[in-house]
Design a protein around this motif. Structure first.
Motif, short mmCIF file in Angstrom:
data_model
loop_
_atom_site.label_atom_id
_atom_site.label_comp_id
_atom_site.label_asym_id
_atom_site.label_seq_id
_atom_site.Cartn_x
_atom_site.Cartn_y
_atom_site.Cartn_z
N THR A 180 6.78 -78.28 -36.82
CA THR A 180 5.51 -77.70 -36.37
C THR A 180 4.39 -77.90 -37.38
O THR A 180 3.22 -77.78 -37.04
CB THR A 180 5.68 -76.19 -36.09
OG1 THR A 180 6.24 -75.56 -37.26
CG2 THR A 180 6.62 -75.97 -34.92
N ALA A 181 4.75 -78.20 -38.64
CA ALA A 181 3.73 -78.50 -39.65
C ALA A 181 3.64 -80.01 -39.89
O ALA A 181 3.12 -80.44 -40.92
CB ALA A 181 4.05 -77.77 -40.94
N MET A 201 -0.12 -78.23 -34.14
CA MET A 201 0.38 -78.39 -32.78
C MET A 201 1.36 -77.29 -32.36
O MET A 201 2.07 -76.72 -33.18
CB MET A 201 1.04 -79.76 -32.62
CG MET A 201 0.06 -80.90 -32.77
SD MET A 201 0.73 -82.48 -32.25
CE MET A 201 0.54 -82.37 -30.48
N THR A 202 1.37 -77.04 -31.07
CA THR A 202 2.25 -76.02 -30.50
C THR A 202 3.69 -76.52 -30.51
O THR A 202 3.95 -77.73 -30.54
CB THR A 202 1.85 -75.71 -29.05
OG1 THR A 202 2.00 -76.90 -28.27
CG2 THR A 202 0.40 -75.23 -28.98
N PHE A 218 -0.67 -71.05 -39.67
CA PHE A 218 -1.99 -70.67 -39.14
C PHE A 218 -2.18 -71.02 -37.68
O PHE A 218 -3.09 -70.52 -37.02
CB PHE A 218 -3.10 -71.30 -39.99
CG PHE A 218 -3.84 -70.29 -40.81
CD1 PHE A 218 -5.09 -69.84 -40.44
CD2 PHE A 218 -3.25 -69.76 -41.95
CE1 PHE A 218 -5.77 -68.89 -41.19
CE2 PHE A 218 -3.92 -68.81 -42.72
CZ PHE A 218 -5.18 -68.37 -42.34
N LYS A 219 -1.29 -71.86 -37.14
CA LYS A 219 -1.41 -72.15 -35.71
C LYS A 219 -1.22 -70.89 -34.87
O LYS A 219 -1.80 -70.75 -33.79
CB LYS A 219 -0.40 -73.21 -35.30
CG LYS A 219 1.04 -72.84 -35.52
CD LYS A 219 1.96 -73.98 -35.10
CE LYS A 219 3.38 -73.74 -35.58
NZ LYS A 219 3.48 -73.81 -37.05
N ARG A 233 -9.71 -73.86 -37.25
CA ARG A 233 -8.53 -73.16 -36.76
C ARG A 233 -7.35 -73.38 -37.70
O ARG A 233 -6.20 -73.40 -37.28
CB ARG A 233 -8.18 -73.63 -35.34
CG ARG A 233 -9.22 -73.25 -34.31
CD ARG A 233 -9.35 -71.72 -34.16
NE ARG A 233 -10.55 -71.35 -33.41
CZ ARG A 233 -10.60 -71.25 -32.09
NH1 ARG A 233 -9.52 -71.50 -31.37
NH2 ARG A 233 -11.73 -70.89 -31.49
N ASP A 234 -7.68 -73.55 -38.97
CA ASP A 234 -6.66 -73.62 -40.01
C ASP A 234 -7.24 -72.94 -41.24
O ASP A 234 -8.45 -72.70 -41.32
CB ASP A 234 -6.29 -75.07 -40.31
CG ASP A 234 -4.89 -75.21 -40.92
OD1 ASP A 234 -4.25 -74.16 -41.18
OD2 ASP A 234 -4.44 -76.34 -41.13
N LYS A 235 -6.38 -72.61 -42.18
CA LYS A 235 -6.87 -71.95 -43.38
C LYS A 235 -7.93 -72.80 -44.06
O LYS A 235 -7.84 -74.02 -44.08
CB LYS A 235 -5.72 -71.62 -44.33
CG LYS A 235 -4.72 -72.71 -44.58
CD LYS A 235 -3.51 -72.16 -45.33
CE LYS A 235 -2.43 -73.21 -45.52
NZ LYS A 235 -1.69 -73.50 -44.27
N ASP A 236 -8.94 -72.13 -44.61
CA ASP A 236 -10.14 -72.82 -45.09
C ASP A 236 -10.53 -72.25 -46.45
O ASP A 236 -11.11 -71.17 -46.54
CB ASP A 236 -11.27 -72.65 -44.07
CG ASP A 236 -12.48 -73.51 -44.39
OD1 ASP A 236 -12.64 -73.92 -45.55
OD2 ASP A 236 -13.28 -73.77 -43.47
#
Length: 576
Positions: free
Chosen positions: A46-47, A165-166, A383-384, A418-421
């Motif tokens: 998933t990563a 991704m899911t 983070f997803k 939509r991810d860590k920033d």
């Protein structure tokens, strides 16, 4: 396919690139080394996938990059013509072969007429997430191994929402990759220069930089405070030789922070990360150079980002002027409290405000959120899952997202990514440091106030690295033992609840009842003790590690530290 057969195929391949041929010749007589390079294909999860650079199916190289790119291409083709037309955005960090891997991926996609946007030079992971949404692409690829040492690289894949991704999409790609095994050496790709000339690959830069920087400005909460006093807070920043150096200076300057010093020796990209043992801003060693600069100017805060600028590390001076690194949980608690407090004071905190943290993140966040009457949701690590909550709330309007974070130094304030920033988080931490200073407090004094109000929390993550086939077996053994013979007591404290996320069950040991967990399946175990402490066990999804997470609280720092030590010691004995 056996590892010997896989090795034979690679050894007999006459077009094997010179670097891989040289390495293969060097390890030919080392059976153990050969087996490790070829006993499996590098895993895609998933990563995405992450691993050591080198020759073989269990390493990152141009052939395994073609293999995974072809698997993604086939997935996009299965999603229809619009997905093909929308294409894929590709970014990369400063690691060895990152740019080469980016263009290999783009050339494989171009072979299938899938549009590829490639950044002209290194860019942060959060900007890649932003670019997917801004360009309305169907997927994204980030070539990075995040905070891993220099011998690693990776291939992260993102969905059309800008989040990783899911599980269902990952499963489809994995199925494609299974069918492609054995073909990685001969998979085709178009000529890169020709694809650029034909417009199949588009090189981008300011097209995304400008709007992303503009949206980053909106993260600031107290703009007037910064405009009046931005020069009063001393900041040191280092990108640790990574992508953060591309944009973070502009972010801080535009916001109004003018008293900023940069760690010159770490501003330039360096695939060897030659000034640190590991470019991980969670470790105090990564701050050695920043501390020297901080000492020179008596800086109020030191900020560091990892190579792809999705994780933020922070160090601040204590009462003696010595810099202390903050944990990911402490950084998260400080940002969470500041954001909710400022929004409540200004009347901008919605009645249905919500925040999100991972299941392995400190429980102090729950108390902070409850203090402001804000709903707290917990999700699996990654983070997803925070991105899924944002999408859900934007659709059903039940909650309004305020902040999401993980103990591993990942934070996101605004949902334009939509991810860590780390750029968002770095800007916000600079602001809260200034706010504390204007109130006559240091950051550590501000943290102490949180502990006085909500309890002294002591949290820690212990990672056990276990490489190779034997390491995988040992990780499986440890997880199996905890599942089949779970402890009844730990450090003289009764285990009262066990959550098994693989089975999706929550067992109340006192009531002898089992209920269903409302979270996706994952190989994670969480044990709650009678005093409210907990520890969690999970294999890493990106490294050959098993991780142990601990969270305890008490009415003093000393009591919390002592309790943590006793629980850690007891769990270590169980593992051994």
């Amino acid at each position: 396919m056996s590892w010997k057969k896989a090795f034979h195929n690679w050894d007999e391949f006459e077009q094997l690139n010179e670097l891989n041929r040289q390495e293969l010749d060097e390890i030919k007589l080392d059976k153990t080394e050969l087996e490790d390079h070829f006993y499996k294909y590098i895993e895609f999860g998933t990563a995405g996938m992450r691993g050591v650079l080198g020759v073989g199916t269990n390493r990152l190289n141009e052939y395994t990059i073609r293999w995974v790119s072809e698997g993604l291409a086939q997935y996009i083709l299965s999603q229809g013509k619009l997905a093909v037309k929308r294409g894929v955005v590709i970014a990369y960090d400063s690691r060895h072969f990152s740019q080469e891997f980016a263009y290999i991926a783009a050339s494989v996609l171009a072979l299938h007429e899938i549009k590829a946007y490639v950044f002209e030079s290194l860019r942060p992971t959060p900007e890649l997430s932003y670019a997917i949404r801004y360009l309305k692409a169907y997927n994204g690829i980030m070539i990075t191994a995040s905070h891993n040492p220099a011998q690693y690289n990776g291939f992260k894949v993102y969905g059309e929402d800008g989040a990783q991704m899911t599980p269902s999409a990952v499963a489809a790609i994995v199925a494609n990759l299974e069918q492609l095994k054995g073909r990685e050496l001969t998979l085709a790709a178009v000529d890169t220069e020709m694809a650029i000339e034909q417009g199949k690959i588009k090189v981008i830069s300011e097209l995304v930089d400008k709007p992303y920087l503009c949206d980053l400005e909106s993260v600031v909460i107290n703009d007037s405070l910064i405009r009046k006093h931005g020069n009063d807070v001393g900041i040191v920043y280092t990108p640790l030789h990574g992508t953060g150096g591309v944009l973070m200076p502009q972010v801080l300057e535009v916001a109004g922070f003018t008293n900023v010093e940069y760690v010159t020796k770490q501003m330039n990209p360096d695939p060897e990360f030659s000034t640190v043992n590991s470019p991980n801003p969670e470790n105090i060693e990564a701050f050695n150079y920043a501390i020297r600069v901080g000492d020179e100017i008596a800086a109020d805060v030191l900020l560091a980002t990892d190579p792809d600028a999705d994780r933020l590390g922070v160090a601040v001076p204590d009462s003696n002027g010595r810099y202390q690194i903050l944990s990911g949980n402490q950084i998260g608690a400080l940002i969470l409290n500041y954001v909710l407090d400022q929004r409540k004071q200004s009347g901008l905190l919605p009645h249905n405000a919500a925040v999100v943290k991972s299941i392995v993140t400190s429980d102090i966040g729950r108390k902070i959120a409850a203090h402001y009457d804000v709903a707290m949701f917990e999700v699996l690590t990654g983070f997803k899952y925070i991105g899924e909550k944002i999408a859900q709330w934007q659709a059903d309007k039940k909650f309004v997202y305020q902040f999401g974070y993980e103990e591993s130094n990942g934070y996101m304030l605004k949902a334009f990514t939509r991810d860590k920033d780390a750029l968002q988080a770095g800007l916000m931490f600079a602001e809260l440091t200034l706010a504390y200073k204007q109130a006559g407090l240091t950051v550590l004094e501000g943290l102490e106030k949180l502990y006085d109000q909500f309890g002294y929390y002591s949290d820690e993550v212990v990672s056990l690295t276990l490489d190779g086939m034997q390491g995988v077996a040992e990780i499986n053994r440890i997880m199996t033992n905890f599942k089949t013979t779970p402890p009844q007591t730990v450090a003289d404290l009764n285990v009262v609840v066990i959550e098994d996320f693989a089975k999706q069950t929550r067992t109340d040991c006192l009531a002898s009842t089992i209920t269903t967990l409302d979270l996706p399946q994952a190989d994670v175990l969480k044990f709650y003790l009678e005093d409210g402490s907990w520890f969690c066990v999970r294999p890493s999804g990106t490294e050959p590690k098993i991780k142990f997470y601990y969270c305890v609280s008490a009415d003093t720092a000393m009591k919390a530290a002592d309790k943590l030590m006793r629980i850690k010691t007891a769990v270590t004995m169980l593992v051994q």
